[in-house]
Design a protein around this motif. Structure first.
Motif, PDB file in Angstrom:
ATOM      1  N   ALA B  54     -29.821  37.499 -19.439  1.00 12.81           N
ATOM      2  CA  ALA B  54     -28.595  37.385 -20.297  1.00 12.81           C
ATOM      3  C   ALA B  54     -28.405  38.714 -21.260  1.00 12.81           C
ATOM      4  O   ALA B  54     -29.422  39.344 -21.592  1.00 12.81           O
ATOM      5  N   PRO B  55     -26.923  39.447 -20.900  1.00 10.99           N
ATOM      6  CA  PRO B  55     -26.948  40.484 -21.621  1.00 10.99           C
ATOM      7  C   PRO B  55     -27.199  40.428 -23.074  1.00 10.99           C
ATOM      8  O   PRO B  55     -26.848  39.603 -23.716  1.00 10.99           O
ATOM      9  N   ASP B  56     -28.041  41.434 -23.531  1.00 13.90           N
ATOM     10  CA  ASP B  56     -28.432  41.652 -25.135  1.00 13.90           C
ATOM     11  C   ASP B  56     -27.032  41.821 -26.182  1.00 13.90           C
ATOM     12  O   ASP B  56     -26.328  42.372 -25.623  1.00 13.90           O
ATOM     13  N   PHE B  57     -27.257  41.177 -27.168  1.00 20.38           N
ATOM     14  CA  PHE B  57     -26.328  41.712 -28.338  1.00 20.38           C
ATOM     15  C   PHE B  57     -26.993  41.272 -29.679  1.00 20.38           C
ATOM     16  O   PHE B  57     -27.710  40.427 -29.728  1.00 20.38           O
ATOM     17  N   THR B  58     -26.224  41.999 -30.508  1.00 24.53           N
ATOM     18  CA  THR B  58     -26.851  41.512 -32.004  1.00 24.53           C
ATOM     19  C   THR B  58     -25.225  41.446 -32.667  1.00 24.53           C
ATOM     20  O   THR B  58     -24.511  42.179 -32.690  1.00 24.53           O
ATOM     21  N   LEU B  59     -25.366  40.267 -33.351  1.00 25.83           N
ATOM     22  CA  LEU B  59     -23.994  40.016 -34.167  1.00 25.83           C
ATOM     23  C   LEU B  59     -24.623  39.520 -35.479  1.00 25.83           C
ATOM     24  O   LEU B  59     -25.620  38.865 -35.506  1.00 25.83           O
ATOM     25  N   GLN B  60     -23.448  39.393 -36.423  1.00 30.77           N
ATOM     26  CA  GLN B  60     -23.740  38.778 -37.859  1.00 30.77           C
ATOM     27  C   GLN B  60     -23.303  37.259 -37.621  1.00 30.77           C
ATOM     28  O   GLN B  60     -22.294  36.923 -37.228  1.00 30.77           O
ATOM     29  N   THR B  61     -24.254  36.470 -38.635  1.00 30.49           N
ATOM     30  CA  THR B  61     -23.666  35.199 -38.589  1.00 30.49           C
ATOM     31  C   THR B  61     -22.768  35.128 -39.779  1.00 30.49           C
ATOM     32  O   THR B  61     -22.351  36.241 -40.329  1.00 30.49           O
ATOM     33  N   LEU B  62     -22.179  33.915 -40.054  1.00 30.79           N
ATOM     34  CA  LEU B  62     -21.335  33.780 -41.226  1.00 30.79           C
ATOM     35  C   LEU B  62     -21.807  34.060 -42.619  1.00 30.79           C
ATOM     36  O   LEU B  62     -21.091  34.712 -43.441  1.00 30.79           O
ATOM     37  N   SER B  63     -23.218  33.812 -42.595  1.00 31.15           N
ATOM     38  CA  SER B  63     -23.874  34.281 -43.993  1.00 31.15           C
ATOM     39  C   SER B  63     -24.409  35.801 -43.937  1.00 31.15           C
ATOM     40  O   SER B  63     -24.940  36.171 -44.926  1.00 31.15           O
ATOM     41  N   GLY B  64     -24.036  36.623 -43.168  1.00 28.13           N
ATOM     42  CA  GLY B  64     -24.240  37.767 -42.993  1.00 28.13           C
ATOM     43  C   GLY B  64     -25.862  38.463 -42.251  1.00 28.13           C
ATOM     44  O   GLY B  64     -26.050  39.418 -42.416  1.00 28.13           O
ATOM     45  N   GLN B  65     -26.295  37.387 -41.755  1.00 23.83           N
ATOM     46  CA  GLN B  65     -27.682  37.863 -41.192  1.00 23.83           C
ATOM     47  C   GLN B  65     -27.540  38.350 -39.756  1.00 23.83           C
ATOM     48  O   GLN B  65     -26.588  37.880 -38.935  1.00 23.83           O
ATOM     49  N   ASP B  66     -28.226  39.121 -39.387  1.00 20.03           N
ATOM     50  CA  ASP B  66     -28.166  39.624 -38.009  1.00 20.03           C
ATOM     51  C   ASP B  66     -28.974  38.991 -37.160  1.00 20.03           C
ATOM     52  O   ASP B  66     -30.237  38.529 -37.349  1.00 20.03           O
ATOM     53  N   VAL B  67     -28.537  38.586 -35.783  1.00 21.82           N
ATOM     54  CA  VAL B  67     -29.076  37.737 -34.947  1.00 21.82           C
ATOM     55  C   VAL B  67     -29.208  38.577 -33.856  1.00 21.82           C
ATOM     56  O   VAL B  67     -27.962  39.065 -33.289  1.00 21.82           O
ATOM     57  N   THR B  68     -30.306  38.769 -33.133  1.00 24.71           N
ATOM     58  CA  THR B  68     -30.361  39.596 -31.679  1.00 24.71           C
ATOM     59  C   THR B  68     -31.025  38.694 -30.680  1.00 24.71           C
ATOM     60  O   THR B  68     -31.993  38.068 -30.772  1.00 24.71           O
ATOM     61  N   LEU B  69     -30.113  38.538 -29.685  1.00 25.10           N
ATOM     62  CA  LEU B  69     -30.677  37.563 -28.537  1.00 25.10           C
ATOM     63  C   LEU B  69     -31.754  37.953 -27.989  1.00 25.10           C
ATOM     64  O   LEU B  69     -32.644  36.921 -27.571  1.00 25.10           O
ATOM     65  N   SER B  70     -32.293  39.110 -27.698  1.00 20.09           N
ATOM     66  CA  SER B  70     -33.479  39.353 -26.977  1.00 20.09           C
ATOM     67  C   SER B  70     -34.824  39.076 -27.847  1.00 20.09           C
ATOM     68  O   SER B  70     -35.956  38.938 -27.504  1.00 20.09           O
TER      69      SER B  70
END
Lengths: 256, 190
Positions: B54-70
């Motif tokens: 799965a292509p990796d990504f880093t996005l922020q949640t609604l509460s501002g936390q970073d989530v990185t798939l890998s």
């Protein structure tokens, strides 16, 4: 690769659309092919539609049966169809079973019907290859050949295009056979033999095939079995046509 | 000599024909053996298709936390791309949330990636609150994940196994709870 055609807010899945269009064209070709041999279009269309309906129902039932513990708690979900929740094995089994039942019930001439259906199967195989190209499925292994296509982050063998060309070539061969005097069932056996041979030879170029223990490619095994079955049936069907045991020097049957 | 002529000469003689079948069987078996698939490790190439990482990504949640798939490697992950105006998305979200609640203790993560570049953060928040969703909802204001995952229709859902390999993809919806669970069962295997 064009997996989706967007019409306003409507997203149409291109592979499914191609398969549907191909089924329609293939049934039409089979109906036309039936006329010269005395098979009316109606039973041909019925055979096709029964096969398709049975295939869809079988594919869904097999999938639901596999996950029955989940579906029994949510019975209406059985009717929530998505191509990803169908099982090809169940589709082939029930579709083929119903077709055999219908053909026997109507006492249709089986080998003539198979001959009539052979060009339609070739057209269907060509359409399936185009659907796979549109959806990015059945993709090839990486290559640097000049005709490679860029797919899934690499240059790859255009295996879908190979399949398409093979299906067209088989269709042309079957078309040529129409003019020859042969035994009933020969066009079907030629289709099975050539398609199986192509499957055997092209499978090593495919990157997403099913692999069995020891690296054996499942499609190659099935293809070899189909090719051998076609070769085994050839003299039997040719012999039944004349009722005579082919002997050395006899040139009556088997001419392509 | 044309193939037609060769076959003609062979078929009229049962012994030769049996020899042909035997020859094809032996050659075919040798071909199958010679073209066995190499025993390679999982293809690490990343692409949004079954069989690839799965292509990796880093996005922020609604509460501002970073989530990185890998960083979720080792867990089964369902990536659901959605928007608040998408009716099938609205219909399947509660089902997805129920599956998440049932399986999160066994290592399932659901990442609901809002296509914020074609939605608004306000509408996304309102949607999540009204439906009472409990899984992480990520915002994709630049459409990075939509491009990387070749998004063509909403909703689109990817089922990623514990090795980070995409096992299946469902375009469109709404999916029933049973359908979601059947796919989750496939990616939960250790």
């Amino acid at each position: 690769m064009f997996p989706i055609i967007q019409l306003g807010s409507l997203a149409i899945q291109t592979p499914g659309l191609i398969v549907l269009a191909t089924v329609w064209v293939a049934l039409d070709i089979a109906a036309r092919e039936g006329k010269p041999v005395g098979i009316a279009p109606e039973p041909i269309y019925n055979t096709g539609m029964i096969g398709i309906a049975g295939g869809l129902i079988g594919a869904r039932l097999w999938y639901v049966g596999t996950y029955w513990a989940l579906y029994q708690a949510d019975l209406p979900a059985i009717f929530s169809l998505n191509p990803a929740t169908l099982s090809p094995v169940g589709g082939v089994l029930l579709g083929l079973g119903l077709v055999i039942w219908y053909v026997r019930r109507k006492a249709l001439p089986i080998r003539q019907l198979l001959d009539v259906g052979a060009p339609a199967l070739a057209v269907f195989a060509a359409g399936l290859a185009l659907a796979n190209l549109a959806g990015g499925n059945d993709y090839g292994i990486p290559t640097r050949l000049p005709w490679a296509i860029y797919l899934w982050d690499d240059y790859r063998h255009p295996t879908q295009v190979y399949d398409f060309l093979v299906a067209l070539a088989i269709f042309a061969w079957l078309w040529r056979l129409k003019r020859s005097r042969n035994f009933d069932g020969i066009r079907f056996l030629v289709f099975v033999g050539l398609y199986a041979l192509a499957g055997l030879l092209l499978e090593p170029l495919r990157a997403d095939g099913v692999i069995w223990v020891g690296g054996i490619r499942a499609v190659e095994v099935w293809s070899l079995a189909a090719l051998l079955a076609a070769l085994w049936l050839w003299p039997k069907w040719a012999q039944r046509e004349t009722g005579a045991e082919p002997a050395q020097g006899d040139t009556a049957n088997g001419l392509i | 000599m044309p193939v037609d002529t060769i076959l003609l000469r062979l078929v009229v003689n049962p012994v030769r024909w049996r020899g042909l079948i035997l020859g094809v069987a032996l050659l075919g078996a040798a071909w199958i053996w010679a073209t066995r698939a190499p025993q390679l490790p999982v293809d690490n190439a990343a692409s949004p298709h079954a069989g690839f990482s799965a292509p990796d990504f880093t996005l922020q949640t609604l509460s501002g936390q970073d989530v990185t798939l890998s960083k979720l490697r080792g867990q089964a992950v369902v990536i659901n791309l959605w928007a608040s105006w998408c009716l099938p998305c609205r219909a399947e979200m509660p089902e997805l949330d129920q599956v998440y609640a049932a399986y999160k203790g066994r290592g399932l993560t659901v990442l609901a990636v809002n296509s914020t570049f074609q939605d608004t953060e306000y509408d996304a928040r309102d949607f999540v609150q009204k439906l009472g969703l409990t899984f992480p909802v990520l915002l994709d204001p630049a459409g990075v994940v939509s491009r990387r995952y070749l998004l063509r229709a909403l909703p689109t859902t990817f089922f990623v196994d514990r090795r980070g390999v995409i096992q299946d993809q469902i375009v469109g919806g709404p999916m029933s709870r049973a359908s979601i669970e059947s796919k989750v069962a496939q990616i939960m295997a250790p």
